[in-house]
Motif scaffolding. Structure first.
Motif, mmCIF file in Angstrom:
data_model
loop_
_atom_site.group_PDB
_atom_site.id
_atom_site.type_symbol
_atom_site.label_atom_id
_atom_site.label_comp_id
_atom_site.label_asym_id
_atom_site.label_seq_id
_atom_site.Cartn_x
_atom_site.Cartn_y
_atom_site.Cartn_z
ATOM 1 N N HIS A 26 -41.628 49.822 -4.533
ATOM 2 C CA HIS A 26 -41.442 49.680 -5.971
ATOM 3 C C HIS A 26 -42.788 49.367 -6.601
ATOM 4 O O HIS A 26 -43.707 48.861 -5.942
ATOM 5 C CB HIS A 26 -40.466 48.539 -6.298
ATOM 6 C CG HIS A 26 -39.032 48.937 -6.225
ATOM 7 N ND1 HIS A 26 -38.361 49.552 -7.244
ATOM 8 C CD2 HIS A 26 -38.126 48.792 -5.220
ATOM 9 C CE1 HIS A 26 -37.105 49.767 -6.893
ATOM 10 N NE2 HIS A 26 -36.934 49.320 -5.662
ATOM 11 N N CYS A 27 -42.885 49.638 -7.873
ATOM 12 C CA CYS A 27 -44.109 49.311 -8.604
ATOM 13 C C CYS A 27 -44.381 47.815 -8.545
ATOM 14 O O CYS A 27 -43.459 46.981 -8.530
ATOM 15 C CB CYS A 27 -43.977 49.773 -10.057
ATOM 16 S SG CYS A 27 -45.447 49.398 -11.051
ATOM 17 N N GLN A 28 -45.646 47.461 -8.571
ATOM 18 C CA GLN A 28 -46.052 46.063 -8.494
ATOM 19 C C GLN A 28 -45.484 45.219 -9.631
ATOM 20 O O GLN A 28 -45.330 43.998 -9.499
ATOM 21 C CB GLN A 28 -47.584 45.964 -8.503
ATOM 22 C CG GLN A 28 -48.274 46.637 -7.332
ATOM 23 C CD GLN A 28 -48.450 48.130 -7.513
ATOM 24 O OE1 GLN A 28 -48.071 48.710 -8.527
ATOM 25 N NE2 GLN A 28 -49.035 48.773 -6.512
ATOM 26 N N CYS A 29 -45.161 45.844 -10.749
ATOM 27 C CA CYS A 29 -44.697 45.068 -11.902
ATOM 28 C C CYS A 29 -43.313 44.474 -11.698
ATOM 29 O O CYS A 29 -42.861 43.651 -12.502
ATOM 30 C CB CYS A 29 -44.713 45.931 -13.170
ATOM 31 S SG CYS A 29 -43.524 47.289 -13.171
ATOM 32 N N ASN A 30 -42.618 44.854 -10.610
ATOM 33 C CA ASN A 30 -41.294 44.317 -10.337
ATOM 34 C C ASN A 30 -41.314 42.974 -9.604
ATOM 35 O O ASN A 30 -40.273 42.332 -9.488
ATOM 36 C CB ASN A 30 -40.494 45.302 -9.474
ATOM 37 C CG ASN A 30 -40.033 46.519 -10.243
ATOM 38 O OD1 ASN A 30 -39.069 46.471 -10.986
ATOM 39 N ND2 ASN A 30 -40.744 47.626 -10.060
ATOM 40 N N PHE A 31 -42.465 42.556 -9.117
ATOM 41 C CA PHE A 31 -42.498 41.463 -8.166
ATOM 42 C C PHE A 31 -42.851 40.121 -8.813
ATOM 43 O O PHE A 31 -43.727 40.033 -9.667
ATOM 44 C CB PHE A 31 -43.501 41.768 -7.048
ATOM 45 C CG PHE A 31 -43.067 42.918 -6.171
ATOM 46 C CD1 PHE A 31 -42.360 42.687 -5.014
ATOM 47 C CD2 PHE A 31 -43.328 44.230 -6.543
ATOM 48 C CE1 PHE A 31 -41.933 43.742 -4.214
ATOM 49 C CE2 PHE A 31 -42.915 45.291 -5.764
ATOM 50 C CZ PHE A 31 -42.204 45.043 -4.597
ATOM 51 N N ILE A 32 -42.122 39.097 -8.359
ATOM 52 C CA ILE A 32 -42.369 37.714 -8.785
ATOM 53 C C ILE A 32 -42.767 36.930 -7.543
ATOM 54 O O ILE A 32 -41.945 36.744 -6.633
ATOM 55 C CB ILE A 32 -41.113 37.092 -9.425
ATOM 56 C CG1 ILE A 32 -40.675 37.908 -10.637
ATOM 57 C CG2 ILE A 32 -41.370 35.644 -9.809
ATOM 58 C CD1 ILE A 32 -39.357 37.435 -11.240
ATOM 59 N N PRO A 33 -43.992 36.480 -7.450
ATOM 60 C CA PRO A 33 -44.432 35.768 -6.249
ATOM 61 C C PRO A 33 -43.536 34.569 -5.931
ATOM 62 O O PRO A 33 -43.136 33.822 -6.817
ATOM 63 C CB PRO A 33 -45.855 35.315 -6.607
ATOM 64 C CG PRO A 33 -46.319 36.308 -7.631
ATOM 65 C CD PRO A 33 -45.084 36.635 -8.429
ATOM 66 N N HIS A 34 -43.192 34.431 -4.662
ATOM 67 C CA HIS A 34 -42.437 33.290 -4.120
ATOM 68 C C HIS A 34 -40.974 33.246 -4.560
ATOM 69 O O HIS A 34 -40.289 32.260 -4.298
ATOM 70 C CB HIS A 34 -43.116 31.956 -4.490
ATOM 71 C CG HIS A 34 -44.551 31.872 -4.102
ATOM 72 N ND1 HIS A 34 -44.972 31.828 -2.793
ATOM 73 C CD2 HIS A 34 -45.681 31.840 -4.859
ATOM 74 C CE1 HIS A 34 -46.294 31.762 -2.753
ATOM 75 N NE2 HIS A 34 -46.752 31.776 -3.980
ATOM 76 N N ALA A 35 -40.481 34.282 -5.209
ATOM 77 C CA ALA A 35 -39.117 34.214 -5.764
ATOM 78 C C ALA A 35 -38.081 33.858 -4.710
ATOM 79 O O ALA A 35 -37.195 33.024 -4.951
ATOM 80 C CB ALA A 35 -38.764 35.541 -6.434
#
Length: 341
Positions: free
Chosen positions: A251-260
């Motif tokens: 997926h595109c990097q914009c989907n990710f939340i670190p440590h979620a």
């Protein structure tokens, strides 16, 4: 056999991720919601919203056949301006506003039904002309450009020649390095867009909805979590467990939340939306937000809404197709839930 695949290792570690703020561990804790809210703000690096109304610069106004259109920009945070189009039905008196968020594409002009390429025409044929759909439903539409898409794209060597894609990589990585996320910045833009709407008396800025598909649906979901003025949200092809989608494949990097995943799964965040209205739209053949884990995700969302005493306020809509929006199936459900008529 020795494993040399870090992705396989990571997938095996999903089961042991703590998810300390998950619904299953906290459903009887009255303080759970506030802890989830604080943690989501922290992890998304949600920028602090300026206390003063945004500056708005109107570029032009034009009467179209079925609506009046205003092109304007507003300053979301110091030094960053967001281009928008506000469409108001010609015969409407202060209608509610649907904020329309385009996903990965060449830009917000798709919501306006104004293709610039064959790929744009495919997006429009796939039900992504959200602004025009909202007008047909009798609502005003605020079509805004998300960061790293369309007019707001920056330099991205990976997608430099990709006409139909966003250019998120560099912006997303820069944001993480300074303690933000591109997703959190997009949420801020939605918040400030609602502030900007207060300067347009022709619409009712107290009746706000938000919708989008794919990356636009993702921003819609998180904006609804973090902005209580959104009274009804309609994310499409985007609400699915991390395990079943974002964690499982490219997926595109914009989907990710670190440590979620140390704290929650995507469905747990619905506690921040309930009791406000939520319409989750999915495609039966969506290959990047698969239906089976999406249905399991919605089961938890239903439980959250039931415990909030409002099971009728969340609805699930499926379309017989892939990664697109389904206006014929979704809008009647939206209309019934909104109860603005």
């Amino acid at each position: 056999m020795m494993n040399h695949n870090p992705e396989a290792l990571h997938r095996s570690l999903y089961a042991s991720a703590s998810r300390t703020l998950s619904y299953g561990k906290n459903k009887d804790d009255p303080a759970w919601r506030s802890r989830v809210l604080d943690k989501l703000k922290e992890l998304t690096g949600l920028p602090e919203k300026p206390s003063t109304p945004p500056e708005v610069q109107i570029e032009w106004r034009k009467a179209q056949k079925e609506f009046d259109e205003t092109r304007f920009c507003f300053e979301s945070e110091p030094g960053y301006w967001v281009p928008c189009h506000l469409l108001v039905p010609s015969d409407a008196v202060r209608p509610p506003v649907v904020i329309c968020l385009q996903g990965h594409s060449s830009g917000m002009h798709i919501s306006l039904g104004r293709p610039k390429s064959d790929i744009d025409r495919e997006h429009i044929a796939g039900g992504r002309d959200f602004g025009l759909q909202a007008i047909k439903e009798g609502y005003a539409a605020l079509v805004l450009e998300q960061r790293a898409f369309g007019e707001c794209h920056g330099f991205d060597p990976i997608n430099e020649e990709a006409v139909g894609a966003g250019r998120c990589h560099v912006a997303a990585m820069q944001a993480m390095l300074i303690g933000r996320t591109l997703l959190g910045e997009r949420v801020l833009d939605v918040q400030r867009a609602i502030d900007a709407l207060e300067q347009f008396p022709e619409v009712d800025a107290q009746r706000i909805a938000c919708m989008g598909n794919s990356g636009g649906g993702t921003a819609t979901y998180y904006a609804a979590c973090l902005e209580p003025r959104i009274q009804i949200a309609m994310p499409s092809c985007s609400v699915c467990s991390y395990e079943g989608s974002i964690y499982a494949m490219y997926h595109c990097q914009c989907n990710f939340i670190p440590h979620a995943l140390k704290y929650f799964e995507m469905q747990d965040l619905a506690v921040l939306i309930a009791p406000r209205k939520l319409v989750v739209v999915a495609g039966r053949q969506d290959d990047i937000f698969p239906l089976a884990p999406t249905l399991r995700t919605f089961e938890t969302i239903e439980q959250i809404y039931s415990r909030a005493g409002c099971p009728q306020n969340c609805r699930f809509v499926t379309g017989d197709g892939g990664h697109r929006f389904y206006p014929d199936e979704a809008w009647p459900v939206f209309r019934a839930l909104a109860q603005w008529d």
